[in-house]
Design a protein around this motif. Structure first.
Motif, short mmCIF file in Angstrom:
data_model
loop_
_atom_site.label_atom_id
_atom_site.label_comp_id
_atom_site.label_asym_id
_atom_site.label_seq_id
_atom_site.Cartn_x
_atom_site.Cartn_y
_atom_site.Cartn_z
N MET A 1 0.84 -1.20 0.00
CA MET A 1 0.00 0.00 0.00
C MET A 1 0.87 1.25 0.00
N THR A 2 0.49 2.25 -0.76
CA THR A 2 1.26 3.49 -0.88
C THR A 2 1.34 4.18 0.47
N GLU A 3 2.50 4.70 0.84
CA GLU A 3 2.69 5.42 2.09
C GLU A 3 2.75 6.92 1.85
N LEU A 4 2.55 7.68 2.93
CA LEU A 4 2.67 9.13 2.85
C LEU A 4 4.11 9.51 2.57
N ALA A 5 4.29 10.67 1.93
CA ALA A 5 5.64 11.16 1.65
C ALA A 5 6.41 11.36 2.94
N ALA A 6 7.71 11.12 2.89
CA ALA A 6 8.53 11.23 4.09
C ALA A 6 8.62 12.67 4.59
N HIS A 7 8.55 13.63 3.71
CA HIS A 7 8.68 15.04 4.08
C HIS A 7 7.47 15.81 3.54
N PRO A 8 6.30 15.67 4.22
CA PRO A 8 5.06 16.25 3.67
C PRO A 8 5.08 17.75 3.56
N GLY A 9 5.97 18.44 4.28
CA GLY A 9 6.01 19.90 4.21
C GLY A 9 6.75 20.43 3.00
N GLU A 10 7.48 19.56 2.30
CA GLU A 10 8.26 20.00 1.15
C GLU A 10 7.40 20.07 -0.10
N ASN A 11 7.71 21.03 -0.97
CA ASN A 11 7.02 21.10 -2.25
C ASN A 11 7.35 19.87 -3.09
N GLN A 12 6.37 19.42 -3.85
CA GLN A 12 6.56 18.32 -4.78
C GLN A 12 6.36 18.85 -6.20
N GLU A 29 2.63 24.18 0.06
CA GLU A 29 1.92 25.17 0.86
C GLU A 29 2.52 26.55 0.66
N GLY A 30 1.66 27.56 0.71
CA GLY A 30 2.12 28.94 0.60
C GLY A 30 2.57 29.36 -0.78
N LEU A 31 2.14 28.63 -1.80
CA LEU A 31 2.63 28.92 -3.15
C LEU A 31 2.06 30.23 -3.70
N LEU A 32 0.84 30.59 -3.34
CA LEU A 32 0.29 31.85 -3.83
C LEU A 32 1.06 33.04 -3.26
N LEU A 59 -10.76 35.82 -1.13
CA LEU A 59 -9.93 34.95 -0.29
C LEU A 59 -8.44 35.01 -0.64
N HIS A 60 -8.10 35.08 -1.92
CA HIS A 60 -6.71 34.86 -2.33
C HIS A 60 -6.12 35.91 -3.24
N LEU A 61 -6.92 36.82 -3.77
CA LEU A 61 -6.40 37.76 -4.76
C LEU A 61 -5.34 38.68 -4.17
N ALA A 62 -5.57 39.21 -2.98
CA ALA A 62 -4.61 40.14 -2.37
C ALA A 62 -3.25 39.48 -2.16
N THR A 63 -3.28 38.21 -1.72
CA THR A 63 -2.03 37.47 -1.49
C THR A 63 -1.25 37.32 -2.79
N LEU A 64 -1.95 36.94 -3.85
CA LEU A 64 -1.29 36.75 -5.14
C LEU A 64 -0.73 38.07 -5.67
N VAL A 174 1.62 24.99 -13.46
CA VAL A 174 0.51 24.83 -12.53
C VAL A 174 1.06 24.94 -11.11
N LEU A 175 0.49 25.85 -10.33
CA LEU A 175 0.85 25.99 -8.91
C LEU A 175 -0.34 25.55 -8.07
N ALA A 176 -0.23 24.40 -7.43
CA ALA A 176 -1.32 23.86 -6.61
C ALA A 176 -1.00 24.13 -5.14
N ASP A 177 -1.56 25.21 -4.62
CA ASP A 177 -1.31 25.64 -3.23
C ASP A 177 -2.28 24.93 -2.30
N ILE A 178 -1.76 23.98 -1.54
CA ILE A 178 -2.61 23.22 -0.62
C ILE A 178 -3.24 24.13 0.43
N SER A 179 -2.55 25.21 0.79
CA SER A 179 -3.09 26.13 1.80
C SER A 179 -4.43 26.70 1.38
N ALA A 180 -4.65 26.87 0.08
CA ALA A 180 -5.90 27.44 -0.40
C ALA A 180 -7.09 26.56 -0.09
#
Length: 390
Positions: A1-12, A29-32, A59-64, A174-180
């Motif tokens: 079974m697939t396991e979680l990434a060893a360093h989940p805080g790092e960008n992939q 996280e925090g990509l925007l 929600l996100h325009l000002a940050t970007l 493509v920037l997929a920001d999990i924080s959003a």
């Protein structure tokens, strides 16, 4: 079974390999807030137009924009109404008119900030404006991060059905920001999960098993679980797109459940009663049910799919959604407009089991109608129940 990434805080990073049109999907996280740094190297010149909707803007325009300003990237904004109803010709025309008023040039770039509707609308506008300007996807929903932002499908809906008018047009990045995703309503997150589980059902039984164990963590917003689910989904789609960019073969597998789902959405009039991912969940279960009725897929496999979707709070039957009076012939009418129809014959994505999907071009219409007639409720359906996700 697939396991979680060893360093989940790092960008992939996931690469979509398409020769000179290849691009990266960055997941983290925090990509925007750091978007300017990622965008600057891929821009032909430092000028962009952000296309977003009213909800995402708040929600996100000002940050970007702050990140773009810090990087010296000139930026303008166009805000469109939220919801599937914006994916039409009149909104596309209005958007193109505003882009031309802003004197967007071929070396400028369009940024699609939002979910699948914004991505499809902005991407199609980019494909046809001045015969093509660059665009970048900044998806802010789970559904768009795992599916619609990847692969270059752009479109608007027609009266006859969903996504019937569009173009294959790849983004530059493509920037997929999990924080959003933290700002998403629970229903939207569940709907996105409908596209996530699809990848396990197509060709990755191990991922489906992982989702059975970790699906609740994904829906509860666990960052490591989300990052893993998004990365696996994107890798799966990127591999298929690299083999078959324009859906002449394997890419049709990505439409597992979607022939039924698009028919349900069209019947609902894109009015918000039924979200795309909810329709996909019902469509997935219908595809497995049809496969079982055709003697292709064991009943226990279809039951297992249904149990998991139900456990995740997703509908599996039409009786759980608000489409009163829907008939088998209504569904067939919409499905005959499906983009995969060839020589007048319906094409379905069926399955021999979980992780064993395949394309079938010669399913008899009476078999489909029989399955639909049995699946559709004879009386007015109840509302979709809200299921606990944690």
């Amino acid at each position: 079974m697939t396991e979680l990434a060893a360093h989940p805080g790092e960008n992939q990073s996931v690469r979509v390999e398409l020769a000179d049109r290849s691009y990266d999907i960055i997941i983290g996280e925090g990509l925007l807030a750091d978007a300017g740094r990622y965008l600057a190297p891929v821009l032909a010149r430092p000028r962009v137009v952000i296309i977003t909707d009213e909800n995402v803007a708040g929600l996100h325009l000002a940050t970007l924009r702050a990140s773009l300003d810090e990087t010296g990237i000139q930026n303008d904004v166009i805000i469109v109404p939220p919801g599937e109803g914006s994916k039409n010709f009149s909104q596309l025309e209005a958007l193109l008119d505003q882009l031309l008023e802003l004197r967007v040039e071929r070396r400028d770039t369009i940024l699609a900030l939002g979910g699948g509707v914004v991505g499809d609308l902005a991407g199609f506008a980019a494909a046809i404006l001045r015969r093509g300007v660059d665009f970048i996807q900044l998806p802010t929903t789970l559904l768009s991060q795992v599916d619609s932002s990847v692969g270059g499908k752009t479109a608007v809906n027609a009266r006859q059905g969903k996504n019937l008018i569009g173009a294959f047009y790849q983004p530059r990045l493509v920037l997929a920001d999990i924080s959003a995703l933290a700002s998403l309503p629970e229903r939207e997150l569940r709907a996105g999960y409908g596209e996530v589980v699809k990848y396990g059902l197509i060709d990755d039984f191990g991922f489906f098993e992982w989702l059975e164990e970790h699906g609740r963590a994904v829906l509860s917003g666990d960052r490591a679980a989300l990052a893993h689910a998004i990365a696996v989904s994107c890798r799966s789609k990127a591999a298929i797109v690299a083999r078959d960019e324009r859906e002449s073969g394997d890419r049709a597998l990505l439409n597992l459940g979607h022939t039924f789902a698009h028919a349900l959405e069209a019947e609902g009039g894109y009015d918000g009663r039924l979200l795309h991912g909810e329709a996909v969940a019902i469509g997935l279960h219908m595809a497995f049910t049809l496969s079982t009725e055709l003697g292709l897929c064991p009943t226990q496999e279809t039951d297992r799919v249904g149990r998991h979707l139900t456990a995740m709070g997703l509908p599996t039957v039409v009786g759980q959604i608000d489409l009163p009076g829907l008939s088998a012939e209504d569904m067939m009418h919409h499905m005959r407009q499906d983009k995969k129809v060839t020589d007048g014959r319906l094409t379905f994505i069926l399955a021999r089991g979980i992780g064993q999907a395949f394309v079938q071009n010669d399913v008899a219409e009476d078999a489909v109608q029989g399955m639909l007639a049995a699946a559709l409720p004879p009386t007015s359906p109840a509302q979709l129940p809200v299921q606990p996700t944690s």
